[in-house]
Design a protein around this motif. Structure first.
Motif, PDB file in Angstrom:
ATOM      1  N   SER A  85      35.513  23.660  39.592  1.00  0.00           N
ATOM      2  CA  SER A  85      35.240  22.237  39.811  1.00  0.00           C
ATOM      3  C   SER A  85      36.417  21.439  40.370  1.00  0.00           C
ATOM      4  N   CYS A  86      37.584  22.045  40.544  1.00  0.00           N
ATOM      5  CA  CYS A  86      38.766  21.295  40.992  1.00  0.00           C
ATOM      6  C   CYS A  86      38.586  20.768  42.414  1.00  0.00           C
ATOM      7  N   ASP A  87      39.328  19.708  42.709  1.00  0.00           N
ATOM      8  CA  ASP A  87      39.281  19.078  44.027  1.00  0.00           C
ATOM      9  C   ASP A  87      40.197  19.831  44.992  1.00  0.00           C
ATOM     10  N   LYS A  88      39.644  20.264  46.111  1.00  0.00           N
ATOM     11  CA  LYS A  88      40.382  21.085  47.065  1.00  0.00           C
ATOM     12  C   LYS A  88      41.608  20.367  47.612  1.00  0.00           C
ATOM     13  N   GLU A  89      41.475  19.084  47.918  1.00  0.00           N
ATOM     14  CA  GLU A  89      42.591  18.327  48.505  1.00  0.00           C
ATOM     15  C   GLU A  89      43.741  18.178  47.528  1.00  0.00           C
ATOM     16  N   GLN A  90      43.424  18.011  46.236  1.00  0.00           N
ATOM     17  CA  GLN A  90      44.494  17.849  45.250  1.00  0.00           C
ATOM     18  C   GLN A  90      45.264  19.145  45.020  1.00  0.00           C
ATOM     19  N   ILE A  91      44.558  20.258  44.923  1.00  0.00           N
ATOM     20  CA  ILE A  91      45.275  21.521  44.661  1.00  0.00           C
ATOM     21  C   ILE A  91      46.083  21.973  45.870  1.00  0.00           C
ATOM     22  N   GLN A  92      45.720  21.487  47.062  1.00  0.00           N
ATOM     23  CA  GLN A  92      46.492  21.825  48.254  1.00  0.00           C
ATOM     24  C   GLN A  92      47.895  21.234  48.200  1.00  0.00           C
ATOM     25  N   LEU A  93      48.113  20.252  47.306  1.00  0.00           N
ATOM     26  CA  LEU A  93      49.452  19.658  47.140  1.00  0.00           C
ATOM     27  C   LEU A  93      50.386  20.617  46.407  1.00  0.00           C
ATOM     28  N   ALA A  94      49.836  21.529  45.623  1.00  0.00           N
ATOM     29  CA  ALA A  94      50.659  22.507  44.890  1.00  0.00           C
ATOM     30  C   ALA A  94      49.989  23.878  44.952  1.00  0.00           C
ATOM     31  N   PRO A  95      49.884  24.451  46.156  1.00  0.00           N
ATOM     32  CA  PRO A  95      49.149  25.725  46.311  1.00  0.00           C
ATOM     33  C   PRO A  95      49.769  26.878  45.548  1.00  0.00           C
ATOM     34  N   GLU A  96      51.127  26.882  45.446  1.00  0.00           N
ATOM     35  CA  GLU A  96      51.777  27.995  44.748  1.00  0.00           C
ATOM     36  C   GLU A  96      51.412  28.005  43.265  1.00  0.00           C
ATOM     37  N   LYS A  97      51.231  26.825  42.674  1.00  0.00           N
ATOM     38  CA  LYS A  97      50.838  26.751  41.259  1.00  0.00           C
ATOM     39  C   LYS A  97      49.384  27.186  41.078  1.00  0.00           C
ATOM     40  N   PHE A  98      48.546  26.825  42.043  1.00  0.00           N
ATOM     41  CA  PHE A  98      47.140  27.236  41.976  1.00  0.00           C
ATOM     42  C   PHE A  98      47.037  28.758  42.059  1.00  0.00           C
ATOM     43  N   VAL A  99      47.803  29.368  42.945  1.00  0.00           N
ATOM     44  CA  VAL A  99      47.816  30.833  43.068  1.00  0.00           C
ATOM     45  C   VAL A  99      48.310  31.463  41.769  1.00  0.00           C
ATOM     46  N   SER A 100      49.349  30.858  41.167  1.00  0.00           N
ATOM     47  CA  SER A 100      49.893  31.371  39.912  1.00  0.00           C
ATOM     48  C   SER A 100      48.850  31.335  38.795  1.00  0.00           C
ATOM     49  N   VAL A 101      48.108  30.233  38.699  1.00  0.00           N
ATOM     50  CA  VAL A 101      47.065  30.100  37.673  1.00  0.00           C
ATOM     51  C   VAL A 101      45.968  31.134  37.895  1.00  0.00           C
ATOM     52  N   CYS A 102      45.567  31.333  39.146  1.00  0.00           N
ATOM     53  CA  CYS A 102      44.501  32.293  39.454  1.00  0.00           C
ATOM     54  C   CYS A 102      44.939  33.727  39.150  1.00  0.00           C
ATOM     55  N   ARG A 103      46.199  34.025  39.406  1.00  0.00           N
ATOM     56  CA  ARG A 103      46.693  35.366  39.088  1.00  0.00           C
ATOM     57  C   ARG A 103      46.721  35.600  37.586  1.00  0.00           C
ATOM     58  N   ARG A 104      47.110  34.575  36.841  1.00  0.00           N
ATOM     59  CA  ARG A 104      47.118  34.697  35.391  1.00  0.00           C
ATOM     60  C   ARG A 104      45.685  34.846  34.868  1.00  0.00           C
ATOM     61  N   PHE A 105      44.770  34.142  35.522  1.00  0.00           N
ATOM     62  CA  PHE A 105      43.359  34.255  35.164  1.00  0.00           C
ATOM     63  C   PHE A 105      42.879  35.693  35.336  1.00  0.00           C
ATOM     64  N   LYS A 106      43.284  36.320  36.445  1.00  0.00           N
ATOM     65  CA  LYS A 106      42.934  37.727  36.670  1.00  0.00           C
ATOM     66  C   LYS A 106      43.535  38.607  35.577  1.00  0.00           C
ATOM     67  N   ASP A 107      44.778  38.329  35.187  1.00  0.00           N
ATOM     68  CA  ASP A 107      45.426  39.105  34.121  1.00  0.00           C
ATOM     69  C   ASP A 107      44.672  38.966  32.800  1.00  0.00           C
ATOM     70  N   PHE A 108      44.164  37.746  32.533  1.00  0.00           N
ATOM     71  CA  PHE A 108      43.454  37.508  31.270  1.00  0.00           C
ATOM     72  C   PHE A 108      42.150  38.305  31.199  1.00  0.00           C
ATOM     73  N   VAL A 109      41.364  38.293  32.296  1.00  0.00           N
ATOM     74  CA  VAL A 109      40.086  39.022  32.258  1.00  0.00           C
ATOM     75  C   VAL A 109      40.326  40.529  32.167  1.00  0.00           C
ATOM     76  N   MET A 110      41.438  40.990  32.741  1.00  0.00           N
ATOM     77  CA  MET A 110      41.771  42.408  32.613  1.00  0.00           C
ATOM     78  C   MET A 110      42.255  42.727  31.198  1.00  0.00           C
ATOM     79  N   GLN A 111      43.008  41.786  30.613  1.00  0.00           N
ATOM     80  CA  GLN A 111      43.470  41.951  29.234  1.00  0.00           C
ATOM     81  C   GLN A 111      42.285  42.011  28.265  1.00  0.00           C
ATOM     82  N   LEU A 112      41.257  41.232  28.575  1.00  0.00           N
ATOM     83  CA  LEU A 112      40.054  41.208  27.738  1.00  0.00           C
ATOM     84  C   LEU A 112      39.052  42.294  28.128  1.00  0.00           C
ATOM     85  N   GLU A 113      39.432  43.106  29.130  1.00  0.00           N
ATOM     86  CA  GLU A 113      38.589  44.208  29.622  1.00  0.00           C
ATOM     87  C   GLU A 113      37.210  43.705  30.077  1.00  0.00           C
ATOM     88  N   ALA A 114      37.252  42.561  30.770  1.00  0.00           N
ATOM     89  CA  ALA A 114      36.016  41.970  31.292  1.00  0.00           C
ATOM     90  C   ALA A 114      36.221  41.503  32.730  1.00  0.00           C
TER      91      ALA A 114
END
Length: 422
Positions: A85-114
């Protein structure tokens, strides 16, 4: 922190306020990182669609430290909701942080084996951070990993069909093509897999890397399965490092390809058994078995070039199958896949080989040819534009001019006379 939340709520309405908010969030970076997971309750006071920039900073701080399974489970849902649901224009102001959050999200689903829980949100994240469909982001490889682990191959194919012309980091391209090749192998789309693995092997590289080595192993096996042959010579545009060193890391695979070219199944199986442990450790044993199966098919295809009719028993004897029934199963599968054109007479067990019935004059075939021509023309125009842009690039020109200066020493030339006497 309460004051920061108030600022986020009040400064997320227009571009000027967002710029000021970004400055405040940067200044609060260290304080946010120190609080880490304790900031999670603050997210309940923010709307991810309206306060995307502030939500991103707090969420990134929440996920920055190592989390237990329980904590990862607690963070997973807010992260998925934010990505969707995030706003595309706002996250474009800090793309490196958005990428970092998404990578951590991937780590979490793998940690939960889902891993399946991460597929849809990660695809949404790619679309939000992409400048265009031709842009390869750092999240593409992460998405393909989730597709592989969850066996959601069709979801992975949705981004593999897009032409890529813009790459952020070279490593992203290597991983994108490698994982993409594995997804295509899972879908039995060997032609596309071969193309992607070929891109890894022939990509520019100054030193050999593990991704290219693993891709080359699969490239050899997929070449045998799809083409029935493999050539050790790489295209001239391949880096000299790859041409010199790749073969040294893949000797068992080269030996396997050499035995395949003889057409003798017993010899091929001997080499496969000899290096079985190596193939198993590389997770390529399944591909080796498919290569053995393809060898039977190649031998049957060779028979179609010599005979018009042949009994199933003769086919079994010629290609070293155990029985006529096994030969029948292979022939039926090849007819179904369009690899040969033949009919089987069940009464007398005879196979009649036929010519390709395609006359290339149906409306569907003409449309297919026309669409292929249009796509090639569009690709040609794109390459011409890219070539013109590179030719005008200052960094490229500086490098070329520097090389030309080394080749020609202008002091060796006679000076041009100022006046000619006639």
């Amino acid at each position: 922190m309460e004051a920061l939340v108030v600022n986020i709520q009040g400064l997320s309405t227009n571009a000027a306020d967002l710029s000021n908010l970004h400055i405040i969030l940067k200044q609060a970076h260290e304080s946010l990182q120190a609080e880490s997971i304790r900031l999670l309750p603050l997210l309940d006071q923010l709307d991810p669609s309206l306060h995307s920039l502030g939500y991103l900073y707090i969420l990134e701080a929440c996920t920055s430290a190592a989390l237990s399974k329980e904590q990862a489970s607690a963070v997973l849902l807010p992260t998925a909701r934010f990505i969707n649901s995030c706003d595309k224009e706002q996250i474009q102001l800090a793309p490196e942080k958005f990428v970092s959050v998404c990578r951590r999200f991937k780590d979490f689903v793998m940690q939960l084996e889902a891993p399946l829980r991460g597929v849809a949100p990660m695809l949404t994240a790619i679309r939000k951070i992409q400048s265009s469909s031709e842009h390869l982001t750092s999240l593409h490889p992460e998405f393909l990993v989730l597709c592989l682990l969850s066996k959601s191959y069709k979801a992975g194919l949705s981004i593999l069909d897009e032409d890529i012309f813009e790459v952020d980091q070279p490593k992203d391209l290597f991983l994108y093509c490698y994982y993409g090749g594995m997804i295509c192998i899972g879908q039995k789309s060997f032609r596309k897999a071969l193309e992607l693995l070929h891109n890894v092997v022939t990509a520019p590289m100054s030193v050999i890397n593990a991704i290219a080595v693993e891709a080359y192993k699969k490239y050899i096996l997929v070449s045998l399965i799809h083409n029935g042959q493999f050539s050790t010579s790489l295209p001239k545009y391949t880096s000299s490092v790859a041409q010199r060193n790749l073969k040294n890391f893949c000797q068992p695979y080269i030996e396997l390809a050499t035995s395949y070219s003889t057409g003798k199944i017993a010899e091929f199986e001997t080499v496969a058994q000899k290096h079985r442990e190596k193939f198993d450790n590389d997770n390529n044993l399944g591909l080796v078995k498919q290569a053995i199966s393809s060898m039977y098919k190649r031998n049957i295809q060779r028979l179609t070039q010599t005979y018009l009719t042949l009994s199933l028993q003769d086919i079994a004897n010629s290609v070293q199958l155990n029985s006529a029934k096994e030969a029948e199963m292979h022939v039926l599968q090849m007819i179904q896949d369009g690899e040969i054109f033949a009919t089987i007479n069940q009464k007398d067990g005879m196979v009649s080989f036929l010519e390709d019935p395609e006359q290339y004059k149906t409306c569907q075939m003409i449309e297919h040819i026309d669409s292929s021509i249009q796509r090639i023309m569009a690709l040609s125009r794109k390459l011409t534009t890219m070539n013109e842009n590179i030719s005008c690039d200052p960094m490229f020109l500086a490098k070329v001019v520097g090389r030309e200066r080394q080749r020609f020493d202008f002091d060796d030339f006679d000076p041009v006379p100022q006046r000619f006497n006639i």
